[in-house]
Scaffold this active site. Sequence first.
Site, mmCIF file in Angstrom:
data_model
loop_
_atom_site.group_PDB
_atom_site.id
_atom_site.type_symbol
_atom_site.label_atom_id
_atom_site.label_comp_id
_atom_site.label_asym_id
_atom_site.label_seq_id
_atom_site.Cartn_x
_atom_site.Cartn_y
_atom_site.Cartn_z
ATOM 1 N N LYS A 1 1.032 -0.959 -0.078
ATOM 2 C CA LYS A 1 0.036 -0.166 0.312
ATOM 3 C C LYS A 1 1.285 0.985 0.436
ATOM 4 O O LYS A 1 2.247 0.909 0.257
ATOM 5 C CB LYS A 1 -1.017 0.085 0.881
ATOM 6 C CG LYS A 1 -2.010 0.777 0.869
ATOM 7 C CD LYS A 1 -3.698 0.302 0.538
ATOM 8 C CE LYS A 1 -4.092 0.824 0.035
ATOM 9 N NZ LYS A 1 -5.632 -0.071 0.247
ATOM 10 N N ASP B 1 -6.986 4.361 -4.492
ATOM 11 C CA ASP B 1 -7.799 4.194 -3.502
ATOM 12 C C ASP B 1 -8.026 5.680 -3.035
ATOM 13 O O ASP B 1 -8.726 6.202 -4.632
ATOM 14 C CB ASP B 1 -6.340 4.155 -2.320
ATOM 15 C CG ASP B 1 -7.244 3.094 -1.038
ATOM 16 O OD1 ASP B 1 -7.764 2.136 -0.359
ATOM 17 O OD2 ASP B 1 -7.161 4.051 0.500
HETATM 18 N N1 GLU Z 1 -7.558 0.243 -3.013
HETATM 19 C C1 GLU Z 1 -8.145 -0.935 -3.223
HETATM 20 C C2 GLU Z 1 -7.960 -1.716 -1.983
HETATM 21 O O1 GLU Z 1 -7.956 -0.895 -0.269
HETATM 22 C C3 GLU Z 1 -7.720 -2.040 -4.495
HETATM 23 C C4 GLU Z 1 -6.357 -2.214 -4.406
HETATM 24 C C5 GLU Z 1 -6.109 -2.503 -6.054
HETATM 25 O O2 GLU Z 1 -6.935 -2.329 -7.440
HETATM 26 O O3 GLU Z 1 -4.832 -3.093 -6.167
HETATM 27 O O4 GLU Z 1 -8.319 -3.252 -2.093
#
Ligand code: GLU
Length: 450
Positions: A125, A165
């Site tokens: 992340k 996100d």
């Molecule tokens: N931000 C999204 C999550 O919390 C998607 C992450 C992604 O697609 O890599 O899962």
Amino acid sequence: MTYIHDTIVKLQKTSPAQAEFYQAVEEILDSLQPILETNEKYKKHAIIERMVEPERQIMFRVPWVDDQGNVQVNKGYRIEFNSALGPYKGGLRFHPSVNASIIKFLGFEQIFKNALTGLPIGGGKGGANFDPKGKSDGEIMRFCQSFINELYRHIGPTCDVPAGDIGVGAREIGYMFGQYKRLTGNYDGVFTGKSLLWGGSLVRKEATGYGCVYFAQYMLEDQNQSLAGKTCLVSGAGNVAIYTIEKLYELGARPVTCSDSSGTLYHETGINLATLKELKEVRKVRLEEYLQHHPDARYIPVSDYPADGHAVWRFPAELAFPCATQNELTEQDAQALIANGIIGVSEGANMPSTQDAVEVFLNAKICYGPGKAANAGGVATSQLEMAQNASMQTWSFAEVDEKLKVIMKNIYRNARDTASEFGEPHNLVLGANIAGFRKVADAMIEQGVV
Ligand code: GLU
């Protein structure tokens, strides 16, 4: 349990002031008790100690020039948490609340969420404490370019694949990809959530919201219930909330609320989806403007929220879909939902319910789909985007949507069956955490001490 206590105490010393991260770790460890007690191997291989420590943490300065010619500086992050199952995968969040604790809790959750999808993706992340609100398009572009000027060297289609996100959508992904391509000379699938014009996947935009509604549907089916005719509370007004609302309508339910950082909207006859999309996707204005189009709706500004929670959870409904952000649903909110006869909660956001709220749901034995299971449709569809990019194919909307449904059904069944295996059939928190953990932990053991 002493090992939970010991782990948290140790983290408080080695990674100070990271409350959200401790919260996510504590929740997982709490669920893992039964499997850790019976499996010496996890202790022997120091799996917990290794798992709570990211493989790599990148923190960097992001300087950029605003429209007035002033130099601004933000903090950038990418936490590469765990690569046992595949390349680090997870979004980038641009929001003023971003700090190391928020990114670490999100990255930690992502490990187990990604494992649950059954797809080959590790957990990561990132983001920045940049506030996109009120910024011009040029400022957003310059910020994204500066962010990538550092991040480009750490990411790639087989090592770390960021996505969106909160505060990061197709526009930001476009600016970041452009800069990555300029710096590396590579046109590859290094990001997901891309525009459909140049490598994005159909359904990716809708996937988190759709997936969270499919998850609710599967939970309800097991209780011989359906979404048809159900009144639903939805929080948030971003990508996840909008497509949760869209799918709820498609399946015959009636979503009556949504919310943004300034207030909550309640429309008893049902939120008008076209107006919501116009306000939030096109004009990017506050929800309050909805009243100009629908004077029969009600708007509750944040200043009028209850002191112990959020206005959105105080309306009567059968289902709730928290789709805004972490810790947006308190113990008192959960009690209010139960008192009003809620039968199911499916989380579109990451860790939206506080630990005490989760306890209330579990004790009431309602259908409760925790975020790391219920919102995994987004990242799962990201992996489908990676698969299309790597094989130079493009799949149809129906094809991707069908795969998403199957993935969500498998996640639900995996969490449910694992919960039953450990003697708590209704506890999908336990089921999801153990199922995700087991896969990652066993892969780590097979890959040796790395
Ligand atoms: N931000 C999204 C999550 O919390 C998607 C992450 C992604 O697609 O890599 O899962």
